[in-house]
Design a protein around this motif. Structure first.
Motif, mmCIF file in Angstrom:
data_model
loop_
_atom_site.group_PDB
_atom_site.id
_atom_site.type_symbol
_atom_site.label_atom_id
_atom_site.label_comp_id
_atom_site.label_asym_id
_atom_site.label_seq_id
_atom_site.Cartn_x
_atom_site.Cartn_y
_atom_site.Cartn_z
ATOM 1 N N ASP A 194 33.803 45.058 42.285
ATOM 2 C CA ASP A 194 33.391 45.914 43.409
ATOM 3 C C ASP A 194 32.831 47.225 42.873
ATOM 4 O O ASP A 194 33.573 48.138 42.501
ATOM 5 C CB ASP A 194 34.596 46.180 44.314
ATOM 6 C CG ASP A 194 34.220 46.915 45.588
ATOM 7 O OD1 ASP A 194 33.072 47.400 45.686
ATOM 8 O OD2 ASP A 194 35.072 47.011 46.482
ATOM 9 N N GLU A 250 39.479 42.235 41.244
ATOM 10 C CA GLU A 250 38.747 42.623 42.444
ATOM 11 C C GLU A 250 38.074 43.977 42.270
ATOM 12 O O GLU A 250 36.936 44.185 42.722
ATOM 13 C CB GLU A 250 39.683 42.624 43.649
ATOM 14 C CG GLU A 250 40.159 41.235 44.037
ATOM 15 C CD GLU A 250 40.607 41.151 45.489
ATOM 16 O OE1 GLU A 250 40.111 41.954 46.305
ATOM 17 O OE2 GLU A 250 41.436 40.298 45.792
ATOM 18 N N SER A 270 31.551 49.585 44.360
ATOM 19 C CA SER A 270 31.755 50.752 45.219
ATOM 20 C C SER A 270 33.050 51.501 44.904
ATOM 21 O O SER A 270 33.277 52.594 45.421
ATOM 22 C CB SER A 270 31.747 50.328 46.691
ATOM 23 O OG SER A 270 32.883 49.543 47.009
#
Length: 259
Positions: free
Chosen positions: A46, A42, A48
């Motif tokens: 991502d 995950e 960010s």
């Protein structure tokens, strides 16, 4: 990104993974390994995320692999444990976000190998380090044989691996196993401040820099120069490089956004 053996939290751009088997000194078992892999997948997906912190619940960071997993069938147990752990470690090296280990109590066996794969290590005073595998009659895993000689040199690495002795904080700092030693009561705050500093930096450049550095051990100079030029060209298209240039000419600190 949640499992009771691995607690995952996020604050802004910083993701913290807390290994959570305190009754077993966070010894790595198969469910924990799969939870760690799921979390890393995950994180890798991502953009960010700009900093990752690994820490352990209770009295230690990670005291190695769960020996109960190996006892009944060592070969199968090792396969079941190492398959997800190895994939997670590879993802750690591929992401742009630097990985920080917050270490206290003890870091041993697979826990030490995992710590060595992190980009930065902040350790509490009194922490003990031990590669430990030789005491079980086996070799290291989770990347220990790859990272340890790179950090301390071959002779020190062989001494650490073959003797299996405890290493104290001062010696760990001298050898380059850790970046900083802080009072135990200040470890959480110091790690937080360090992670915030990292998370405010140019994340894409961080990712390229860490991959270039690691590849340098197997790369000749001509290949390294070519790889540097390619990475610089990629950075040239980022908002952070433009911000860095503008900040330089405007005589102000840059405000990077990680893109």
């Amino acid at each position: 990104m949640a499992d009771d053996t691995l607690l995952v939290s996020r604050d802004g751009a910083i993701v913290t993974l807390r290994f959570n088997r305190p009754e077993a000194l966070n010894a790595l078992n198969v469910p924990m390994a799969h939870a760690f892999l799921a979390a890393m997948r995950e994180i890798a997906a991502d953009a960010s995320v700009r900093a990752v912190v690994l820490q352990g619940a209770g009295r230690a960071f990670i005291a190695g692999g769960d020996l109960a997993t190996l006892r009944a069938d060592p070969a199968q147990g090792a396969h079941d444990l190492l398959t997800p752990l190895n994939e997670a470690v590879l993802l750690m090296q591929q992401i742009d976000a630097p990985v920080i280990a917050q270490v206290h109590g003890a870091s041993a066996g697979g826990g030490l190998s995992l710590m060595l794969m992190c980009d930065f290590v902040l350790a509490a005073e009194g922490t003990k380090f031990n590669l430990a595998y030789i005491k079980l009659g086996t070799n290291c895993d989770v990347g220990g044989s790859w990272s340890l000689p790179r950090l301390v040199g071959l002779r020190h690495a062989l001494e650490i691996a073959l003797l299996g002795e405890n290493i104290g904080c001062d010696e760990a700092l001298r050898l380059g196993l850790v970046n900083r030693i802080v009072p135990a009561a200040e470890l959480e705050q110091a790690t937080r401040a360090f992670a915030e500093r990292i998370a405010s930096g140019p994340t894409k450049a961080y990712g390229r820099m860490r991959r270039l550095m690691r590849a340098s051990f197997e790369t000749d100079l001509a290949t390294a120069l070519q790889a540097e030029a390619q990475c610089f060209s990629e950075c040239a298209h980022t908002a952070d490089l433009r911000e860095g240039l503008e900040a330089f000419f405007e005589r102000r600190p840059p405000q990077f956004i990680g893109r």
